[in-house]
Design a protein around this motif. Structure first.
Motif, PDB file in Angstrom:
ATOM      1  N   ALA A 276       0.872  -1.178   0.000  1.00 52.82           N
ATOM      2  CA  ALA A 276       0.000   0.000   0.000  1.00 52.82           C
ATOM      3  C   ALA A 276       0.902   1.219   0.000  1.00 52.82           C
ATOM      4  CB  ALA A 276      -0.901  -0.007   1.231  1.00 52.82           C
ATOM      5  N   SER A 277       0.957   1.899  -1.139  1.00 53.08           N
ATOM      6  CA  SER A 277       1.882   3.015  -1.243  1.00 53.08           C
ATOM      7  C   SER A 277       1.476   3.934  -2.373  1.00 53.08           C
ATOM      8  CB  SER A 277       3.304   2.487  -1.470  1.00 53.08           C
ATOM      9  OG  SER A 277       4.254   3.492  -1.232  1.00 53.08           O
ATOM     10  N   GLY A 278       2.134   5.078  -2.467  1.00 51.38           N
ATOM     11  CA  GLY A 278       1.861   6.011  -3.544  1.00 51.38           C
ATOM     12  C   GLY A 278       2.517   5.561  -4.834  1.00 51.38           C
ATOM     13  N   PRO A 279       2.005   5.997  -5.983  1.00 53.36           N
ATOM     14  CA  PRO A 279       2.567   5.577  -7.275  1.00 53.36           C
ATOM     15  C   PRO A 279       4.001   6.022  -7.479  1.00 53.36           C
ATOM     16  CG  PRO A 279       0.959   7.350  -7.566  1.00 53.36           C
ATOM     17  CD  PRO A 279       0.865   6.901  -6.146  1.00 53.36           C
ATOM     18  N   GLU A 280       4.453   7.019  -6.687  1.00 52.59           N
ATOM     19  CA  GLU A 280       5.835   7.483  -6.841  1.00 52.59           C
ATOM     20  C   GLU A 280       6.847   6.394  -6.505  1.00 52.59           C
ATOM     21  OE1 GLU A 280       4.510   8.655  -2.656  1.00 52.59           O
ATOM     22  OE2 GLU A 280       3.645   8.594  -4.667  1.00 52.59           O
ATOM     23  N   PHE A 281       6.415   5.358  -5.746  1.00 52.00           N
ATOM     24  CA  PHE A 281       7.340   4.291  -5.371  1.00 52.00           C
ATOM     25  C   PHE A 281       7.535   3.255  -6.485  1.00 52.00           C
ATOM     26  CE2 PHE A 281       6.628   5.836  -1.024  1.00 52.00           C
ATOM     27  CZ  PHE A 281       7.929   5.845  -0.568  1.00 52.00           C
ATOM     28  N   LEU A 282       6.725   3.329  -7.532  1.00 53.26           N
ATOM     29  CA  LEU A 282       6.899   2.385  -8.642  1.00 53.26           C
ATOM     30  C   LEU A 282       8.268   2.543  -9.288  1.00 53.26           C
ATOM     31  CD1 LEU A 282       3.333   2.603 -10.217  1.00 53.26           C
ATOM     32  CD2 LEU A 282       4.389   0.533  -9.269  1.00 53.26           C
ATOM     33  N   LYS A 283       8.733   3.774  -9.394  1.00 56.41           N
ATOM     34  CA  LYS A 283      10.059   4.008  -9.984  1.00 56.41           C
ATOM     35  C   LYS A 283      11.155   3.498  -9.067  1.00 56.41           C
ATOM     36  CE  LYS A 283       8.818   7.873 -12.989  1.00 56.41           C
ATOM     37  NZ  LYS A 283       8.998   9.314 -13.317  1.00 56.41           N
ATOM     38  N   THR A 284      10.945   3.645  -7.764  1.00 49.81           N
ATOM     39  CA  THR A 284      11.917   3.125  -6.790  1.00 49.81           C
ATOM     40  C   THR A 284      12.036   1.614  -6.924  1.00 49.81           C
ATOM     41  OG1 THR A 284      11.324   4.893  -5.250  1.00 49.81           O
ATOM     42  CG2 THR A 284      12.474   2.999  -4.322  1.00 49.81           C
ATOM     43  N   ILE A 285      10.887   0.948  -7.045  1.00 44.60           N
ATOM     44  CA  ILE A 285      10.881  -0.512  -7.202  1.00 44.60           C
ATOM     45  C   ILE A 285      11.566  -0.905  -8.507  1.00 44.60           C
ATOM     46  CG2 ILE A 285       9.392  -2.545  -7.458  1.00 44.60           C
ATOM     47  CD1 ILE A 285       7.304  -0.938  -5.732  1.00 44.60           C
ATOM     48  N   ALA A 286      11.292  -0.162  -9.574  1.00 44.57           N
ATOM     49  CA  ALA A 286      11.909  -0.455 -10.873  1.00 44.57           C
ATOM     50  C   ALA A 286      13.430  -0.343 -10.809  1.00 44.57           C
ATOM     51  CB  ALA A 286      11.354   0.480 -11.935  1.00 44.57           C
ATOM     52  N   ASN A 287      13.913   0.646 -10.049  1.00 39.72           N
ATOM     53  CA  ASN A 287      15.361   0.834  -9.917  1.00 39.72           C
ATOM     54  C   ASN A 287      16.008  -0.226  -9.033  1.00 39.72           C
ATOM     55  OD1 ASN A 287      15.376   3.139 -11.517  1.00 39.72           O
ATOM     56  ND2 ASN A 287      15.054   4.516  -9.778  1.00 39.72           N
ATOM     57  N   ASN A 288      15.334  -0.559  -7.935  1.00 43.60           N
ATOM     58  CA  ASN A 288      15.926  -1.462  -6.942  1.00 43.60           C
ATOM     59  C   ASN A 288      15.657  -2.937  -7.206  1.00 43.60           C
ATOM     60  OD1 ASN A 288      16.765   0.842  -5.637  1.00 43.60           O
ATOM     61  ND2 ASN A 288      15.139   0.814  -4.107  1.00 43.60           N
ATOM     62  N   ALA A 289      14.530  -3.236  -7.832  1.00 48.80           N
ATOM     63  CA  ALA A 289      14.136  -4.643  -8.037  1.00 48.80           C
ATOM     64  C   ALA A 289      13.418  -4.799  -9.375  1.00 48.80           C
ATOM     65  CB  ALA A 289      13.236  -5.097  -6.883  1.00 48.80           C
ATOM     66  N   PRO A 290      14.161  -4.748 -10.481  1.00 45.61           N
ATOM     67  CA  PRO A 290      13.550  -4.789 -11.828  1.00 45.61           C
ATOM     68  C   PRO A 290      12.627  -5.986 -12.057  1.00 45.61           C
ATOM     69  CG  PRO A 290      15.895  -4.257 -11.963  1.00 45.61           C
ATOM     70  CD  PRO A 290      15.621  -4.621 -10.546  1.00 45.61           C
ATOM     71  N   LYS A 291      12.985  -7.152 -11.533  1.00 39.47           N
ATOM     72  CA  LYS A 291      12.149  -8.345 -11.734  1.00 39.47           C
ATOM     73  C   LYS A 291      10.812  -8.212 -11.013  1.00 39.47           C
ATOM     74  CE  LYS A 291      15.761 -11.751 -12.677  1.00 39.47           C
ATOM     75  NZ  LYS A 291      16.410 -13.014 -12.222  1.00 39.47           N
ATOM     76  N   ILE A 292      10.851  -7.659  -9.807  1.00 40.63           N
ATOM     77  CA  ILE A 292       9.609  -7.438  -9.054  1.00 40.63           C
ATOM     78  C   ILE A 292       8.759  -6.389  -9.768  1.00 40.63           C
ATOM     79  CG2 ILE A 292       8.612  -6.664  -6.865  1.00 40.63           C
ATOM     80  CD1 ILE A 292       9.968  -9.387  -6.651  1.00 40.63           C
ATOM     81  N   ALA A 293       9.422  -5.362 -10.263  1.00 39.62           N
ATOM     82  CA  ALA A 293       8.702  -4.295 -10.978  1.00 39.62           C
ATOM     83  C   ALA A 293       7.996  -4.852 -12.207  1.00 39.62           C
ATOM     84  CB  ALA A 293       9.670  -3.184 -11.379  1.00 39.62           C
ATOM     85  N   GLN A 294       8.664  -5.766 -12.893  1.00 37.36           N
ATOM     86  CA  GLN A 294       8.084  -6.363 -14.111  1.00 37.36           C
ATOM     87  C   GLN A 294       6.832  -7.167 -13.782  1.00 37.36           C
ATOM     88  OE1 GLN A 294      11.014  -8.578 -16.278  1.00 37.36           O
ATOM     89  NE2 GLN A 294       9.877  -8.510 -18.203  1.00 37.36           N
ATOM     90  N   ALA A 295       6.800  -7.759 -12.588  1.00 35.77           N
ATOM     91  CA  ALA A 295       5.645  -8.570 -12.176  1.00 35.77           C
ATOM     92  C   ALA A 295       4.584  -7.740 -11.464  1.00 35.77           C
ATOM     93  CB  ALA A 295       6.115  -9.693 -11.247  1.00 35.77           C
TER      94      ALA A 295
END
Length: 432
Positions: A276-295
């Motif tokens: 549960a978070s703001g959409p601004e964290f999607l970029k953080t996830i993409a940078n830190n965990a690309p595989k998780i971001a893809q899923a």
């Protein structure tokens, strides 16, 4: 490089101006030729933000440059303060009567200091015509006892970011939309994958997500007189919900000791299905965990039977002890005007707080092959139409959160029954 040199020159000029002003103020009143220009009416103001460097350095340098060119009698010094240091730093500055002139804070903390009369009364400084350009419900977030103490700036509404791979492993077709559905899916995810569905913190000084969930479940936190109003069947049911999740092993044990940051860490490492978070964290996830971001995919914010959704607000406040109130108000309104809010919303992946900026097509139209970030932006903006500040505007709201969280923890650990925990929390608040 040129921009950096210009910025250094600007800082040097501002510091020189401040030093010269100090010399003038400490003199016997005679102004010599060397100080004549500094005393001719230039207003030097200091602007504090919360952890926006270095990502938005260029944005703010350009913003300040534009403001100064339009207001040649005002110079702005920008100071970026680490998130964790801001509360202590501004509290110290306000107490010592040496505050900055314009400060970026969240309404919860700002309202604590508003209760101490720390901020400028903006109703006397900002005409109704200017106030009406902001979303009405959002303007209310920065009021206390009917007085405006802050100018709304950028907003975020929570989304549910979810791991589609983990949901498939658990045999779940769609993410939850309510807390009741979340409890069901949490059990299914634990049974099928051994992992947790989500993490939420019960650390008293951290996120207010659990406090907000009570309101979404139909609980009134305080009554018209400010007394506890949650010692009710609805309040007990909400306490019971969280206590049961913990006792069933469906919440990580560190929910009692770790803050919201841990929720992001667990999601990025693939240990939880929902964030549960703001959409601004999607970029953080993409940078830190690309595989998780893809899923990852997104769905609307979780809510209770009320259907209420929360919005988080960042605002601009002006300390009462500023030496330049008019210049500070002018700069605050400039930072938060339609054009600048839209530009910052695009740069930071947040939402604006003015009606005109929010009506921009950027928050409505997405291409057929939209990315998760683009979809999140539109869902987030759509939620804003129904979103509201769920917790009441109280100068000591954190004391209410502390009473509730600490008693929830006691019940989770088996030290109190739910009924006793609710009763004690209410009594602690009323006897504070």
């Amino acid at each position: 490089m040129i921009q950096l040199q210009k910025f250094k020159q600007l800082v040097a000029l501002v510091m020189l101006g401040l030093l010269t002003s100090w010399v003038v103020s400490c003199s016997t009143g005679k102004i010599n030729s060397n100080t004549q220009q500094a005393a001719s009416g230039t207003a030097n103001i200091e602007f504090w933000t919360m952890q926006l460097q270095p990502q938005f350095t260029n944005y703010f340098q350009s913003l300040i440059s534009n403001f100064e060119s339009q207001n040649p009698g005002i110079k702005v010094k920008w100071v970026d303060v680490p998130w964790a240091a801001m509360e202590n730093k501004i509290l110290t500055a306000v107490s010592a009567k040496t505050p900055p002139d314009v400060v970026n804070l969240n309404p919860d903390f700002a309202s604590q200091l508003a209760g101490r009369n720390a901020w400028l009364d903006l109703d006397a400084k900002i005409p109704q015509e200017a106030r009406s350009s902001y979303l009405p419900n959002i303007w209310k977030a920065s009021t206390l006892n009917g007085k405006s103490f802050g100018i709304p700036w950028y907003l975020t509404t929570r989304l549910t970011i979810y791991n589609t791979d983990l949901l498939k492993q658990a045999g779940i077709n769609k993410p939850p939309t309510t807390y009741a559905e979340l409890a069901q899916e949490a059990q299914q995810i634990k049974d099928k994958t051994g992992k947790y569905a989500f993490f939420v913190t019960f650390v008293p000084q951290d996120s207010g997500e659990v406090l907000q969930s009570l309101v979404q479940m139909g609980v009134a936190l305080v009554d018209a007189e400010g007394k506890a109003a949650f010692n009710t069947p609805q309040g007990k049911a909400a306490f019971q919900y969280w206590v049961e999740l913990y006792k069933k092993g469906l919440l990580p044990k560190e929910a009692l000791t770790q803050g919201h940051r841990h929720a992001i860490d667990l999601y990025q490492s693939g240990e939880t299905a929902f964030l549960a978070s703001g959409p601004e964290f999607l970029k953080t996830i993409a940078n830190n965990a690309p595989k998780i971001a893809q899923a990852s995919a997104i769905s609307p914010q979780l809510t209770g039977d009320t259907g209420k959704k929360n919005v988080a607000v960042m605002n601009i406040v002006i300390p009462r002890d500023t030496k330049q109130p008019d210049a500070a108000v002018k700069f605050g309104l400039f930072v938060t005007n339609d054009e600048n809010q839209l530009a910052f919303a695009k740069a930071a992946n947040v939402l604006p707080s003015t009606t005109k900026a929010l009506a921009d097509s950027y928050f409505k139209d997405i291409p057929a092959n939209a990315s998760t970030v683009e979809k999140a932006r539109v869902v987030s903006a759509q939620q804003l139409q129904q979103a509201e500040i769920l917790t009441p505007g109280l100068k000591d709201i954190k004391k209410l959160q502390k009473a509730i969280y600490e008693n929830l923890q006691a019940s989770m650990l088996g030290e109190k029954t739910v009924d006793k925990a609710v009763e004690d929390a209410a009594q602690e608040w009323n006897n504070r």
